[in-house]
Each structure stands twice: as C-alpha cells, then as structure tokens.
Design a protein around this motif. Sequence first.
Motif, PDB file in Angstrom:
ATOM      1  N   ILE A   1      -5.726  11.701  -0.688  1.00 44.52           N
ATOM      2  CA  ILE A   1      -5.307  11.721  -2.091  1.00 44.52           C
ATOM      3  C   ILE A   1      -4.802  10.351  -2.535  1.00 44.52           C
ATOM      4  O   ILE A   1      -5.105   9.887  -3.644  1.00 44.52           O
ATOM      5  CB  ILE A   1      -4.238  12.806  -2.307  1.00 44.52           C
ATOM      6  N   ASP A   2      -4.041   9.669  -1.689  1.00 43.89           N
ATOM      7  CA  ASP A   2      -3.577   8.324  -2.054  1.00 43.89           C
ATOM      8  C   ASP A   2      -4.742   7.353  -2.181  1.00 43.89           C
ATOM      9  O   ASP A   2      -4.768   6.497  -3.074  1.00 43.89           O
ATOM     10  CB  ASP A   2      -2.595   7.801  -1.002  1.00 43.89           C
ATOM     11  N   LEU A   3      -5.695   7.474  -1.290  1.00 46.35           N
ATOM     12  CA  LEU A   3      -6.857   6.585  -1.336  1.00 46.35           C
ATOM     13  C   LEU A   3      -7.611   6.752  -2.655  1.00 46.35           C
ATOM     14  O   LEU A   3      -8.063   5.778  -3.257  1.00 46.35           O
ATOM     15  CB  LEU A   3      -7.780   6.876  -0.156  1.00 46.35           C
ATOM     16  N   ILE A   4      -7.709   7.974  -3.120  1.00 42.96           N
ATOM     17  CA  ILE A   4      -8.474   8.251  -4.331  1.00 42.96           C
ATOM     18  C   ILE A   4      -7.714   7.856  -5.595  1.00 42.96           C
ATOM     19  O   ILE A   4      -8.270   7.254  -6.514  1.00 42.96           O
ATOM     20  CB  ILE A   4      -8.843   9.754  -4.395  1.00 42.96           C
ATOM     21  N   TYR A   5      -6.424   8.172  -5.642  1.00 44.05           N
ATOM     22  CA  TYR A   5      -5.707   8.107  -6.913  1.00 44.05           C
ATOM     23  C   TYR A   5      -4.753   6.932  -7.082  1.00 44.05           C
ATOM     24  O   TYR A   5      -4.409   6.582  -8.213  1.00 44.05           O
ATOM     25  CB  TYR A   5      -4.920   9.406  -7.126  1.00 44.05           C
TER      26      TYR A   5
END
Length: 831
Positions: free
Chosen positions: A197-201
């Motif tokens: 999720i951190d990588l995406i957002y």
Amino acid sequence: MLPGTASAEPRADKIGDHGRALLEKYEKQPWILPKSTKSDFATLILATNDGRADEVRSELESFGAEVTTVEEEIGYLKVNVGFDDVDKVEAIDDVVAIDVDELLPLPDPAPADKGADTGAATDGPSAETPDDNPYMPTNETGAVDFRKKNPEADGRGVTIGVLDTGVDVEHPALQKTTTGEDKIVDWVNATDPTNLIDLIYDPTFVLTAGVTGPTFEGRGRTWTAPEGAWRFGQFDFTVAGSDDDAWGVLYRPAEGTVLVDLDQNGDFTDEDAIGEFGDTRDVGKFGTDDPDTPINEAPAFVVSALPDVYNGTVHIGLDTHGHGTHVAGIAAGNGLFGGKMNGAAPGAEIVSMRACHNRGCSSAALTDGMVRLATDLDVDVINMSIGGLPALNDGQNARALLYNRLIAETGVQMFISAGNSGAGINTVGDPSVAGDVMSVGATVSGATWKANYGRDVDYDRGLFSFSSRGPREDGGFKPDITAPGAAISAIPTDKKGAPVPGAGYDLPPGYGMKNGTSMSSPQATGGAALLLSAAAQKGQTVTPVQLRTALRTSADFSDDLTALEQGHGQMNVGAAWKLLRKDLATDELTVTAPVCTEQSDKLVEPGFGRGLYNRCLPGAGGQKAGASKDYELTITRDTGGDAVQPYRVKLVGDDGTFSVPRHLKLGKAEETSLGITATPAEAGAHSAVLQLDNPRTRGVDHTVMLTVIVPDAEFTGENTSWSGSGEVSRAEAGSRYVAIPPGTTSFTVEMSGVAESSRLRWTAFTPFGPSGESATGHCYTNIPEAGTCNALKRTYSNPIPGIWDLSLDAASSSPVADNPYELGASITPAD
C-alpha cells in the motif's frame, strides 16, 4: 485496572470478512507500479502467540514468504505473501490474528455543515488571546488550571510521539518548549515501499537508479554530480513561484549522503548534504520565501534514507496535509500567534512519526510507526488521530492485540481518536478499540461553538454528532473518555489561514480551525503529558495501568449524555492528579458478559464479551419496552491477596433500566456471578456504567458498559410500516431504531414535517455498526449541494437483518433552534 486487556485467543477466522474482501480486491486490482516491483502479493500484519514470533518466521519463509519485520517481544510480524499462500499463513497455529494492510483515509477535520451562522461572530484569536480561551479549549479538561497550580509540570521532561502526517518543522509555535529546548526532537518516517500500500500510494519516496559523476544523463537532461558512484532519482512537488515541479535527488548509500538540487540548476556540486533530522537537525527548503508576504513560499522538509530498499531509496519528509501539525499544536504548541495561547502541554517535546499523506495511511505504517515510537525513540506517551471502522470492532484484530502488548511491554500509553463515524452506536474505530488504548470521543462547548463557528447552541457542553459511539461489538467499554474536539491550532506555514466560513474573522497563514476526534485525542494526550510531567517532578513513576485508572475514575460524567456516547466522561486533569500523586493501586478483574448482536457468533467466545450488549431482534433474544430480562456476568479477581475482598457495585448514567446488587464479594482467581436485570421503559438505546470498586484500594477497580437497544419500529405479520415524530436541537443528535426482519428485500425511510429552513438529516447505520449509506453529500435538508443524496427519502436494498440505527442530527448552522420531524419507515418482505 478498569476495562481489561483483550484476550489473545484466536477466532476461528483469523483474517475475517473485511480482510478477505481486501485480498479479493487487491488480486484483481490493476496496480501501476515501478518496473522493479511486482504486485502479486499482499502485506499482512500478524500477531502471534507469546514468544513464538521467530518460529512463525521460519514457517513463513519455508514457503517463500518475505518477512520484512519481526518484533519478538510483542509477537509482531509483517510479511509479504503471494495471494495463493495466504491460507498457509492462516493455518500456522501460532498466528493469532491477521490484518491485511490497507489504505485508511485521513479523517476530514473540516466542519461538515457550512452556511449562514446563527449568532454574532466573535473576534478571532491573536497574540493578545490568553491561555484560557475557547479557541483552543484546553481549559475544558482542566489543563490550564493545572499548569497555573503546577507551573513546572507543564509537560517539561515528557516527550509526546505524534503518529500522523508529519509536523511542520518550522512552525513558530513548534520551535521551543517553555524551558527553551527544541520542541521537535526527531522527525521519522514510518511508511515503507516494501509494503504494497505504501509503494502504491505514498508519493514521497524517491526510487533511485545507479549513475556515475561528474556528469550523467537522466530524466531528459544532463546533470552534474560529485565524482564517483551515486543513486539518482527525482521528487515531484509543486511549489509556488517555481516553474519546475521536479527536484533532482542524489544518494550514496555507503555513506548515507543525500543531495537535493534545491536551486534546480541541474548541478549537485553546489548543494550541501542533508542529514537525518534526529542526528543533524538538517532541514531543506523547496523554493524561495518572499519576506514581504505573510505566507511561507518555501516549505521545509527533512530526509531519511533506506539503503537496503530497492538498492537505495530516499524519503522526503514534510506535512503536505496539515493534520499532523494541527494535532501537534493541540498537544504541545507553545506560544500560538506569538502570544500566550498554548496547546495542552507547552513544555513537552515532540517526536514526529509520519505514517500518513494526502491519500491516507497504510495500516502497516501505522503499526510500524507505533512500534518504533514505543520501543526506539524514548517517547513517554503517544497520540494517534487516525483509525478505521471494521464491521467487527471487538478489539481482537492483529493491530489491537499488538497495541495492547506494546503498552504492557514498554510502559508507553497510547491515546487514539475514537473515530468520526457517529452518531450511530457501535461505531468506535479501530485500533482505539484495543482494551488498553485510551479511546477519546469529541465534545464541544457552547463557548467554542460561538468562538470558532460564530454559532449559538443551547448547552454548555455537548457531544459532536460525528463522534463515534460505543460499545465495541463484544460490549467492551469504548470510548474511554472525551475531550474537546474543535480547536484553532497550527497548520503548515505554507498554507493559508483556514477559519470556519461564517466565523466572522480571518486567520493568518499557518493557523486553521479543525474539528474531529482527531482534535480531542491530542487534548487528552497533552493532558496525560501534564500528569507524567508532574509525577516526574516529584520522582514518581506512573504506569499505564495507573494512568488509565486515574483518568477513567476521575472523568466528569455528564448527565446530559449517555455512557455509550461519553464513556467515563470528560477528562479532568486536576482530579486525575489527586489520585495519581498518592500512588494509585487497584485490583485487576476480568469480566465476561452476554452479548447478543448480529455478529456475536463471530466473537472469540461466541455470545460473550467484555460488556453486556443486547442489540438482537426482540424475537431472537432482544428486548421490548416494558419487558424485563435477566443477565449474568462472570467476574474473576486476578490480583490482590488471597482473602475474599468486598466490592461496592454502582451504576452511573442509568436511566432506570438496569438493577444490580449493591455489594459483591470476590475471592482470588475464583469465578463469581453477578446478576443484572434490564427493564427498559421505552424504545431507544439504554446504557450505563457498572462500577466495581474495592473500598480498600484507591480508584475504581473495574468498569463495565451495559447496553440494551429496544427498537421503535418492529414489523410483524402484515405490519410493514411505522411512523414517529420528534425534534432535534441545533448541533445535537438523536436516534430511532428499526427492527428489520430476515428476508426483507428493501427498507425505505421518509422524512417530512421539517421546518422551512431547518437543516436536519438522518444517517442509517446497519446492525454491523458502519453506515449503510451509499449516497454522497452531507444530506441536510434545505442545504443545496452537489451529490446523490436525497434528504427526504431513501431506499436500502437487501438490508442486513437486525436493528438499524436511524441517527438524526441538526446542523450547527440550522436557523431553527429545535428542529421538528416526522419519520416514516416501511419494508418490503420477501415473497
């Protein structure tokens, strides 16, 4: 000890319906990721049995899972696992609970109802505003009076961890403590690009590629760099006055050197290295500030580096949202507006732990950030003003269990916002549902309505309609306490002043008015910092159990609010100190109580929890008005001497529904029954605080929340419609409860009889707690707005059977003081 620590016994389904829905969504989602990564995995947060984290790690790695975090002391693992292998994780015996990493939206702290004000506006705050004021109402918890009586216990010697969007390192009110020490002692980032999720957002990571100086080509231009091997990337960030939104970043992992092309000339050789803030206090600035304008055109940032992540990743840290800066100002601001106006604990220091950004917060970053704050960064108390609302909010998910363990292991108490999902019952958010976390609801005074909104209300202290209500799904006691939930506080200095429209005054850049339980939680955290500061001044150690007990025992319970709305009541710093300063000690009790809800079969012990909670349909174990029902609680005394101990049994906030014996005797480690009879006189939500108090100890030993819901409308036979009427006062809320039988295909609600200019709405909450609304917009009557919401009639298809909560609230901007309504409900049964 008051409400007990949640059990670590696993549910049969360790992931739960919410987690499985996330996994299904992720597997189908067409993620747009950097070429160096793949998206065939999910990030899981695991809570394990005590002392078994390393063994679980071995089992995970045996089938190729990537374990990225292990904290043996609290039984925490974070793991990236392929979708096909999730069932293997759940099958590991020593895994107790599994949370799937998700993006939690940031609370919206802007006032929901905008429009004409209802009273004459006051002047805004300024350098002349005294410390005791309604704009930043720390006086309402007793913080201002406490500091006057104890001037050296103003938070000095205490460090507050702020887990949020980051903090503006250059805000004037967050520069120094009252003793001249640096206010912000560290600024750390908790997001991690190895979390899906951190990588995406999260847009603040700079992924890098290898280059060699003195010149190299990248991003369509030639760059100049110092000699040798480097990693190069680019940070995209818009700054006023800059023609280019791209900022070159150069990184040498072996030395930890970070260079940023701040003058955007393509040459890194004229830039100074920026070290990590906690070590060097280095700060960079994007753009150039114009000294002739009040706003800061050059926002400050800090850097941190992850040398082992994707061969070298750099994080650029700044509060682009403003939520974290506002929270920090409430908890520990010193000299707001350059005057005497302060946050709750102006003498305290701050560690900023960033886990959120404009798009939200990942649950993995919130967990990692909480662990780091409690274990590595020497904080004394932690505030987190973020959460979510799972359908099963029983305090038994992985994060709740891990937070309980962190508190017990480190001695660092956490304060977390109860959530802004009210006014429905059973809406308290995760992870404030954790038993040992202090969950904080949001109150508001008439003085603050006037000062911050320019509006008049007919009460001295009320509860914001958005403030999430209890109890937990297992009947557990939440929220714990309340504190003021609106404040004018610091925001990043590159943002314009943000008063409430209609308040009647402007605010300078760097200051704004926000409301929410996000604002009440730092009020309580700052109040706790005062207590810890006072204890430190006299060489006294305060444990989390003592702190929680003192705050719960001393809170001011309002007769105008119910237990499920306010918990134990409003925080009272001075009264809590009277208990703490005399070495508070209480017995620890465990209570098991019957629970009957649409989800009570999913509890760790089906049908039982930590408090009495009956929300079942009248024909399926629930109650009707005028009818009595007997319940039995099982109580075990876990600590204290072997001799039998006497306890006083008392009800607080009871409306006449509950009756209990006045006395109880408890032996050590012996199960003892306590009978309770509930006889609700009318429809509605009936709740009370059950106190169990050993007169030989200081402080109330244990409290239990009692909740029984009786529906206004019950459909039987050919009776498929109901109507009722009432009124809701401005800036207040009330509920009507509708029993939806199984097999219902549609449920329609209509509102009529509304005054010509009245601003009134209902929100439908399902038997699972979260709102059942799919329409958009705030949906008040007589307020034209964009959205799909019909303020007078809505239909809910295939409604979940059980008792629905139709929560009505009148906008604070409603010109009508008492807002009348007629409400109709009808169902379409199955053929």
